[in-house]
Design a protein around this motif. Structure first.
Motif, PDB file in Angstrom:
ATOM      1  N   LEU A   4      12.790  21.204 -23.897  1.00  0.00           N
ATOM      2  CA  LEU A   4      13.394  21.577 -25.169  1.00  0.00           C
ATOM      3  C   LEU A   4      14.888  21.753 -24.971  1.00  0.00           C
ATOM      4  O   LEU A   4      15.336  22.728 -24.354  1.00  0.00           O
ATOM      5  CB  LEU A   4      12.764  22.876 -25.691  1.00  0.00           C
ATOM      6  CG  LEU A   4      13.383  23.501 -26.956  1.00  0.00           C
ATOM      7  CD1 LEU A   4      13.239  22.553 -28.147  1.00  0.00           C
ATOM      8  CD2 LEU A   4      12.734  24.849 -27.256  1.00  0.00           C
ATOM      9  N   CYS A   7      17.944  24.934 -26.840  1.00  0.00           N
ATOM     10  CA  CYS A   7      16.923  25.969 -27.063  1.00  0.00           C
ATOM     11  C   CYS A   7      17.494  27.264 -27.629  1.00  0.00           C
ATOM     12  O   CYS A   7      16.729  28.138 -28.018  1.00  0.00           O
ATOM     13  CB  CYS A   7      16.167  26.249 -25.766  1.00  0.00           C
ATOM     14  SG  CYS A   7      17.140  27.095 -24.505  1.00  0.00           S
ATOM     15  N   GLY A  12      15.999  25.371 -32.207  1.00  0.00           N
ATOM     16  CA  GLY A  12      15.521  25.493 -30.833  1.00  0.00           C
ATOM     17  C   GLY A  12      14.853  26.830 -30.565  1.00  0.00           C
ATOM     18  O   GLY A  12      13.805  26.899 -29.900  1.00  0.00           O
ATOM     19  N   GLY A  28      13.289  25.311 -21.525  1.00  0.00           N
ATOM     20  CA  GLY A  28      14.380  25.176 -22.476  1.00  0.00           C
ATOM     21  C   GLY A  28      15.726  25.198 -21.798  1.00  0.00           C
ATOM     22  O   GLY A  28      15.940  25.934 -20.835  1.00  0.00           O
ATOM     23  N   VAL A  54      12.074  17.285 -26.570  1.00  0.00           N
ATOM     24  CA  VAL A  54      12.362  17.698 -27.944  1.00  0.00           C
ATOM     25  C   VAL A  54      13.841  18.050 -28.004  1.00  0.00           C
ATOM     26  O   VAL A  54      14.280  19.046 -27.426  1.00  0.00           O
ATOM     27  CB  VAL A  54      11.491  18.902 -28.367  1.00  0.00           C
ATOM     28  CG1 VAL A  54      11.800  19.282 -29.807  1.00  0.00           C
ATOM     29  CG2 VAL A  54      10.012  18.577 -28.201  1.00  0.00           C
ATOM     30  N   CYS A  56      16.980  19.392 -29.655  1.00  0.00           N
ATOM     31  CA  CYS A  56      17.606  20.212 -30.695  1.00  0.00           C
ATOM     32  C   CYS A  56      19.111  20.346 -30.478  1.00  0.00           C
ATOM     33  O   CYS A  56      19.773  21.112 -31.180  1.00  0.00           O
ATOM     34  CB  CYS A  56      16.969  21.595 -30.735  1.00  0.00           C
ATOM     35  SG  CYS A  56      15.261  21.598 -31.298  1.00  0.00           S
TER      36      CYS A  56
END
Length: 290
Positions: A4, A7, A12, A28, A54, A56
């Motif tokens: 992530l 984060c 996030g 993260g 992912v 963000c």
């Protein structure tokens, strides 16, 4: 494992909370891992078994981007390319968040994923470039275009309105730009569901709360429900104004409403009415003193 990025940002942090709640294994990172540096990305992934990325991380200062286009491009395009290449190398799936600003904003109908793009701001152009880098470099990707994001963490329109409504006797809010808010917590729930289901229906999706409203409509509901929730302690007159009366460095799309049929039909996302999510958010702030 899920990687992530970004984060500590608004979305996030919500995703991190949901991943923890759902028992999803993730790590993260924030600014300590520079996604614009290919070597930093390579070093991060080489000793980890990552199955999802992912992203963000984003440059989101819409007006500043007009003067800082190189910085915006570095994060929004080059950073995305580095992550996309990493995902492809790992045979991982990648989730990336884009924006309504990739469109010109002059459509008479809600935007579908197949509609022609045409950003009118530096921010929008860099976000569209990021989409293109991801599509060209990674075979397993989900791009979610979202609009008017707000949440518990970081600055956003709702927080700004609550502050101004407690400070001013009157407030003018733009009424000729239409779209729909996106509540970060609701989006995070849907993203966690997607990861747990391990779907492979890759592509571009449009997502926001259900609605077709103006910023003035949004502000009016913030005021009405904010007073009920005890978050606004004075009387403020909210007046509609036009974009010409509120000049900004970057041009905003006049129409940012999404057609959300695909994300519901293909991925099974739950989309709630914008008022329902706004009320939940305001109650969270009031009950948790956030």
């Amino acid at each position: 494992m899920i990687w992530l990025t970004g984060c500590r940002g608004m979305l996030g942090r919500e995703l991190a909370l949901v991943f923890e709640r759902e028992g999803l294994d993730f790590t993260g990172t924030g600014s300590e891992t520079d996604i614009t540096d290919p070597e930093a990305v390579r070093q991060f992934i080489e000793s980890r078994r990552i199955s999802w990325i992912v992203n963000c991380s984003a440059y989101t200062a819409v007006d500043k981007a007009e003067q800082e286009s190189e910085k915006a491009e570095s994060i929004n395009r080059l950073g995305v390319r580095n992550l996309a290449l990493a995902a492809e190398k790992l045979n991982a799936k990648m989730i990336h968040f884009s924006t309504d600003y990739v469109f010109r904003g002059d459509s008479g109908n809600p935007y579908r994923e197949t509609d022609e793009t045409g950003p009118v701001s530096a921010y929008g152009r860099t976000k569209l470039a990021g989409e293109q880098e991801l599509v060209s470099a990674c075979s397993k990707y989900f791009i979610f275009r979202i609009s008017w994001l707000y949440g518990l963490y970081g600055g956003n329109f709702v927080r700004t309105m609550l502050r101004l409504m407690n400070e001013r006797d009157s407030l003018g809010v733009v009424c000729d730009q239409r779209g729909a808010p996106t509540y970060a917590a609701a989006l995070a729930d849907n993203i966690a569901m997607l990861i747990k289901s391990d779907k492979s229906d890759y592509g571009i999706y449009h997502y926001s709360d259900d609605g077709d409203i103006s910023w003035y409509d949004f502000a009016s509901e913030i005021y009405e429900y904010g007073k009920k929730a005890g978050l606004i302690r004075k009387n403020t007159v909210i007046s509609p104004i036009t974009s010409d009366q509120y000049q900004t460095a970057a041009v905003r799309p006049a129409m940012s409403v999404f057609n959300r049929d695909k994300v519901v039909r293909v991925l099974g996302f739950c989309i709630k009415d914008w008022k329902t999510n706004l009320h939940e958010y305001l109650e969270r702030i009031a009950n948790e003193n956030l």
